[in-house]
Design an enzyme around this catalytic site. Sequence first.
Site, PDB file in Angstrom:
ATOM      1  N   HIS A   1      20.238  25.603   3.169  1.00  7.63           N
ATOM      2  CA  HIS A   1      19.227  24.988   2.881  1.00  7.63           C
ATOM      3  C   HIS A   1      18.009  24.106   3.966  1.00  7.63           C
ATOM      4  O   HIS A   1      18.301  23.962   5.062  1.00  7.63           O
ATOM      5  CB  HIS A   1      18.787  24.734   1.293  1.00  7.63           C
ATOM      6  CG  HIS A   1      19.511  23.136   1.557  1.00  7.63           C
ATOM      7  ND1 HIS A   1      18.344  21.874   2.352  1.00  7.63           N
ATOM      8  CD2 HIS A   1      20.206  22.571   1.443  1.00  7.63           C
ATOM      9  CE1 HIS A   1      19.023  20.944   2.228  1.00  7.63           C
ATOM     10  NE2 HIS A   1      20.208  20.962   1.834  1.00  7.63           N
TER      11      HIS A   1
ATOM     12  N   HIS B   1      24.710  24.771   0.302  1.00  7.02           N
ATOM     13  CA  HIS B   1      24.794  22.873   1.097  1.00  7.02           C
ATOM     14  C   HIS B   1      25.818  23.530   2.246  1.00  7.02           C
ATOM     15  O   HIS B   1      26.134  23.615   2.416  1.00  7.02           O
ATOM     16  CB  HIS B   1      24.348  22.626  -0.029  1.00  7.02           C
ATOM     17  CG  HIS B   1      23.661  22.926  -1.343  1.00  7.02           C
ATOM     18  ND1 HIS B   1      22.508  22.397  -1.266  1.00  7.02           N
ATOM     19  CD2 HIS B   1      23.991  23.811  -2.143  1.00  7.02           C
ATOM     20  CE1 HIS B   1      21.614  22.500  -2.211  1.00  7.02           C
ATOM     21  NE2 HIS B   1      22.258  23.610  -2.980  1.00  7.02           N
TER      22      HIS B   1
END
Length: 204
Positions: A9, A150
């Site tokens: 992200h 992530h």
Amino acid sequence: MTKLIMVRHGETTWNIEHRAQGSKNIGLTENGLNQAKLLAQRLKHYNIDKIYSSDLDRAFHTAEMVAKELNQQVIKDNRLREMSFGRWEGLRISEIKEKYEDEFIVWRNNPHKALIPQAEKLIDVQNRTLEIINHIIKENKGKTILIVSHGISIKSMILGIMEMPLSDFYKITQNNTSINIIEYRDYGPVIKTLNDTAHLENIE
């Protein structure tokens, strides 16, 4: 050939402040949104067939930027979430070092053995992320799939896919909106790209 594109992200406030985010739902900064836009511009040339994302906002909003550029929908799955850091969540790294010195030393030197209070174990993160990855690969043979997740989760996935030990965790780094590409060839998975952030060169 099945191709898996894994992306971390965009930047968050807690990234800047060096806080443990884990499962906390922290949004993107203005810079993080800009990173996601640049990522989307780059990925529109990759002929992506499907987009999957963690359900946490920082990953989902990054994925949405790409999906908008490609005129696609994002499939959310909570198995792509970041590692839950338990009592460490929200703390700066300096605070963790001070309050949980012994556990932090293990986390930095033997992450696969770390027992962080009320947190997930690294092996559990790897198991849940590989569960969804294996399902995605099985259901999308011959396609190019984007996964937005992530840092820790992606590193765990890469090590698992390549059958490398979790003790090698710190031998991989993941910057915000970095691109990782794994191709599933006849003889097995091959890392084609790792932590590629060339699309950010003009803003960093």
